[in-house]
Design a protein around this motif. Sequence first.
Motif, short mmCIF file in Angstrom:
data_model
loop_
_atom_site.label_atom_id
_atom_site.label_comp_id
_atom_site.label_asym_id
_atom_site.label_seq_id
_atom_site.Cartn_x
_atom_site.Cartn_y
_atom_site.Cartn_z
N ALA A 201 0.85 -1.19 0.00
CA ALA A 201 0.00 0.00 0.00
C ALA A 201 0.88 1.24 0.00
O ALA A 201 2.11 1.15 0.17
CB ALA A 201 -0.94 0.00 1.20
N TRP A 205 -0.83 7.78 0.70
CA TRP A 205 -2.29 7.58 0.70
C TRP A 205 -2.79 7.44 2.13
O TRP A 205 -3.78 8.07 2.53
CB TRP A 205 -2.64 6.35 -0.12
CG TRP A 205 -3.99 5.78 0.15
CD1 TRP A 205 -5.19 6.22 -0.34
CD2 TRP A 205 -4.31 4.65 0.99
NE1 TRP A 205 -6.22 5.44 0.13
CE2 TRP A 205 -5.71 4.47 0.96
CE3 TRP A 205 -3.54 3.77 1.74
CZ2 TRP A 205 -6.35 3.45 1.65
CZ3 TRP A 205 -4.17 2.76 2.45
CH2 TRP A 205 -5.56 2.61 2.39
N TRP A 206 -2.12 6.61 2.91
CA TRP A 206 -2.53 6.38 4.30
C TRP A 206 -2.43 7.66 5.12
O TRP A 206 -3.35 8.01 5.87
CB TRP A 206 -1.66 5.28 4.92
CG TRP A 206 -2.08 4.90 6.31
CD1 TRP A 206 -2.98 3.94 6.67
CD2 TRP A 206 -1.62 5.48 7.54
NE1 TRP A 206 -3.10 3.89 8.04
CE2 TRP A 206 -2.28 4.82 8.60
CE3 TRP A 206 -0.70 6.49 7.83
CZ2 TRP A 206 -2.05 5.14 9.93
CZ3 TRP A 206 -0.48 6.82 9.17
CH2 TRP A 206 -1.14 6.14 10.20
N HIS A 210 -5.64 9.12 6.92
CA HIS A 210 -5.75 8.75 8.33
C HIS A 210 -5.60 9.95 9.27
O HIS A 210 -6.27 10.01 10.31
CB HIS A 210 -4.72 7.68 8.68
CG HIS A 210 -4.97 7.02 10.00
ND1 HIS A 210 -6.07 6.23 10.25
CD2 HIS A 210 -4.27 7.06 11.16
CE1 HIS A 210 -6.04 5.79 11.49
NE2 HIS A 210 -4.96 6.29 12.07
N ASP A 225 -13.18 8.60 6.90
CA ASP A 225 -13.69 7.29 7.30
C ASP A 225 -15.21 7.25 7.32
O ASP A 225 -15.81 6.17 7.26
CB ASP A 225 -13.16 6.91 8.69
CG ASP A 225 -11.71 6.48 8.65
OD1 ASP A 225 -11.07 6.66 7.59
OD2 ASP A 225 -11.20 5.99 9.67
N THR A 228 -17.62 7.86 3.05
CA THR A 228 -17.37 6.73 2.17
C THR A 228 -18.23 6.80 0.92
O THR A 228 -18.98 7.74 0.72
CB THR A 228 -17.65 5.42 2.91
OG1 THR A 228 -18.97 5.48 3.48
CG2 THR A 228 -16.66 5.20 4.03
N ILE A 266 -10.68 -3.69 1.72
CA ILE A 266 -9.27 -3.77 1.35
C ILE A 266 -9.07 -4.24 -0.08
O ILE A 266 -8.36 -3.58 -0.85
CB ILE A 266 -8.49 -4.65 2.35
CG1 ILE A 266 -8.42 -3.94 3.72
CG2 ILE A 266 -7.08 -4.95 1.84
CD1 ILE A 266 -7.71 -4.73 4.79
N PHE A 270 -9.73 0.00 -1.08
CA PHE A 270 -8.39 0.48 -0.74
C PHE A 270 -7.41 0.29 -1.89
O PHE A 270 -6.59 1.16 -2.17
CB PHE A 270 -7.88 -0.23 0.51
CG PHE A 270 -8.46 0.32 1.79
CD1 PHE A 270 -9.41 1.32 1.78
CD2 PHE A 270 -8.05 -0.18 3.02
CE1 PHE A 270 -9.96 1.82 2.95
CE2 PHE A 270 -8.58 0.32 4.20
CZ PHE A 270 -9.53 1.32 4.16
N ASN A 271 -7.47 -0.86 -2.56
CA ASN A 271 -6.55 -1.09 -3.67
C ASN A 271 -6.78 -0.12 -4.81
O ASN A 271 -5.84 0.40 -5.41
CB ASN A 271 -6.68 -2.54 -4.17
CG ASN A 271 -5.87 -3.51 -3.33
OD1 ASN A 271 -4.92 -3.13 -2.67
ND2 ASN A 271 -6.26 -4.78 -3.36
N GLN A 273 -8.09 2.90 -4.56
CA GLN A 273 -7.64 4.21 -4.12
C GLN A 273 -6.12 4.31 -4.18
O GLN A 273 -5.57 5.33 -4.61
CB GLN A 273 -8.12 4.47 -2.69
CG GLN A 273 -9.60 4.75 -2.55
CD GLN A 273 -9.99 5.01 -1.11
OE1 GLN A 273 -9.20 4.78 -0.18
NE2 GLN A 273 -11.21 5.48 -0.89
N ASN A 274 -5.43 3.26 -3.73
CA ASN A 274 -3.97 3.27 -3.72
C ASN A 274 -3.40 3.48 -5.11
O ASN A 274 -2.56 4.36 -5.33
CB ASN A 274 -3.45 1.96 -3.14
CG ASN A 274 -3.20 2.05 -1.64
OD1 ASN A 274 -2.13 2.45 -1.21
ND2 ASN A 274 -4.19 1.68 -0.86
N SER A 322 -9.62 -8.07 5.37
CA SER A 322 -10.56 -6.96 5.35
C SER A 322 -11.58 -7.08 6.47
O SER A 322 -11.94 -6.09 7.12
CB SER A 322 -11.26 -6.90 3.99
OG SER A 322 -11.96 -5.70 3.83
#
Length: 435
Positions: A201, A205-206, A210, A225, A228, A266, A270-271, A273-274, A322
């Motif tokens: 990842a 991005w994190w 976050h 968060d 969404t 996940i 998430f993938n 977005q990454n 996930s």
Amino acid sequence: MGGGGQHCQGSRLYTWTEVQQHCQRSDQWLVIDRKVYDISEWVKRHPGGHRVIGHYAGEDATDAFVAFHPELDFVRKFLKPLLIGELDPSEPCQDHQKNAAVTKDFRALREVLEREGLFRTSPLFFCLYLGHLLVLEMLALLVLWHWGTGWIPTLLCAVILTTSQAQAGWLQHDFGHLSVFRKSFWNHLLHKFVIGHLKGASASWWNHLHFQHHAKPNIFGKDPDVNTQHAFVIGILFISLFFLNMKYCWVLCFSFPLPVGPPLIIPVIFNMQNVRIMLSRRLWVDLAWWFSFYARFFYSYIPFYGVFGSLALISFIRFLESHWFVWVTQMNHIPMEIDHEKHQDWLTMQLSATCNIEQSFFNDWFSGHLNFQIEHHLFPTMPRHNYWKAAPMVRALCEKHGVRYQVKSLWQGFTDIVGSLKKSGDLWLDAYLHK
């Protein structure tokens, strides 16, 4: 830079009314320790991203500034060119009716925790933690090498790798919050290694997502968060707003979302977005780390399963991971208050959006010490092995000021997630049928 200011010892004075006028995307001021800073241009170069600092435009950001930066003296060097004045002596330290007494006592508590060494790291703890991840990675390969690729060895391998991935997620979280090394440089470097090479990842991005969550938890429009995709909107307020602005909805996801939502977070969301963020922002270093994870994984498992079998294995691992990730991270937040910005003081805001899960060896390990979510949100740079020491003092402070400090069992935390999602699903169905 704003009307109505006065001069005092060479520094211009401002009122809160003036500061609060500068909260637009292209015009942003904030206050730290009563000093007023114009961050309108700096936000574009802010290492944590423009959104997290922009969320505090027009208000006091002292506690957030201290919470996120372990090297305060170093960071203050970047503030000097941005200084435009200070608050008028007649102005209170807090804006928007924030509780000054709570803020004062909270800052005093932080000083106590610093003096007692609770922001100092145990190198042994994190060395052993990283070591147990590497042991799990090797153990997964040994299972296949010794027993072959039948259904039982494959399932056992997937469970081991899922455990390794989930625990690596908690470790990257530590480095990402700059809570391991004293120097931010080493935290950033190890963060890229763990989240990139061990998890596949992007560190950038994190960070950008976050830290917004920590800055304004469970606040609509500021916490990603809870912002969404449409298929994951929950909460009475958000469902009402959604139907006021949309002419359609995907009700099936909300009738009972547990089989649908967690497995998609996940491996899908998430993938996607990454990859999108790394390519669109040209984050070539993060992309290289991301590539190294998949190169290592397929190099290790293609000899056992081939290309398509390895793809199926990593997809299954992400599916299991996930679930683990969603249950742990949301048991502290989904059942709590989700609302618009209320401009609360740091302690009250964080306690409104977080709760704790009872301490035990398993709960600490299973959740990466995020069962102490309250302490983590109040002091994100504190090493997690010290949360339990800070918890009694935080609880005492909350009791003194009548702030609710909530602790649940692990089972109750999971049950509350189901209850919150079911309630949202019922609201969606009712809104759809009566729109």
